[in-house]
Every structure is written in structure tokens, then in C-alpha cells.
Design a protein around this motif. Structure first.
Motif: not given
Length: 120
Positions: A3-7, A35-39, A99-101, A108-109
Motif C-alpha cells: 500500500x502506498x501513500x504520497x505526500x 516508481x513516480x509518475x505524474x498526470x 513494480x517488479x523492477x 500497480x498498487x
């Protein structure tokens, strides 16, 4: 599953720096990556950076390459994204994912995201 939570998001001015954090809990595999992504509004999600939990290998791509640094703290189970020289085009919701690598396309997640707004 992790589980991931950004801040750390917020409103900054052009040229400022900002540090985002992704806190992980649950089942963390040392060989996996964060990984970090943005939209941005009206745009597709964009990969920014990834780091391997175990060895710390990193990968950067896209328009933020050279202005961001990804790091991890295994003791705290956090992955940070240091962003420098921000400009209005960096305005987006920033997400972290597992991610796996670092080379994977199957992240995901996803966390809930944190809004970054850069004013001119």
C-alpha cells in the motif's frame, strides 16, 4: 500487496524546489521497485523516475530528467522524489506505484496522488 501513500505536494512558484514522499506498507519485496509518475490535466500519465528497493538502482525519463532525484529509506519504507527548478508545466498530480523492477511497464498498487501546482 503493498500500500502506498504520497505526500508533500503543494503550491510553489516557478524555480522552487519540492520534495515528495511515498510511504509504503504491507508486503515489500526487496527486488521490487517504486516508481513516480505524474498526470497533468488533459494529458496522459507520464513516468518520472523509479528506484529499486534493494540495490537502489534508479531510472529517469521524460521532461523532468536532470531536475529530479529519487531516493529511498529502507528503514522508514519511504521513497522520496526531490524536484528542482520547477516550472508551470510541472503542474500535475504525482503518483507513486509499485513494480517488479525499475524497467517494468507494469506498475500497480497506485497511491491516491498528491497535487503539485507551480505558479509563474
Amino acid at each position: 500487496q503493498v500500500q502506498l501513500v504520497e505526500s508533500g505536494g503543494g503550491l510553489v512558484q516557478a524555480g522552487d524546489s519540492l520534495r515528495l514522499s511515498c510511504a509504503a506498507s504491507g508486503r515489500i519485496v526487496s527486488s521490487s521497485a517504486i516508481g513516480w509518475f505524474r498526470q497533468a490535466p488533459g494529458k496522459e500519465r507520464e513516468f518520472v523516475a523509479a528506484i529499486n528497493w534493494g540495490g537502489g538502482s534508479t531510472r529517469y525519463e521524460g521532461s523532468m530528467k536532470g531536475r529530479v532525484t529519487i531516493s529511498r529509506d529502507n528503514a522508514k519504507n519511504t521513497v522520496d522524489l526531490q524536484m528542482n527548478s520547477l516550472n508551470p508545466e510541472d503542474t500535475a498530480i504525482y503518483y507513486c506505484a509499485s513494480g517488479p523492477n525499475i524497467l517494468s511497464r507494469a506498475f500497480g498498487s497506485w497511491g491516491q496522488g498528491t497535487q503539485v501546482t507551480v505558479s509563474s
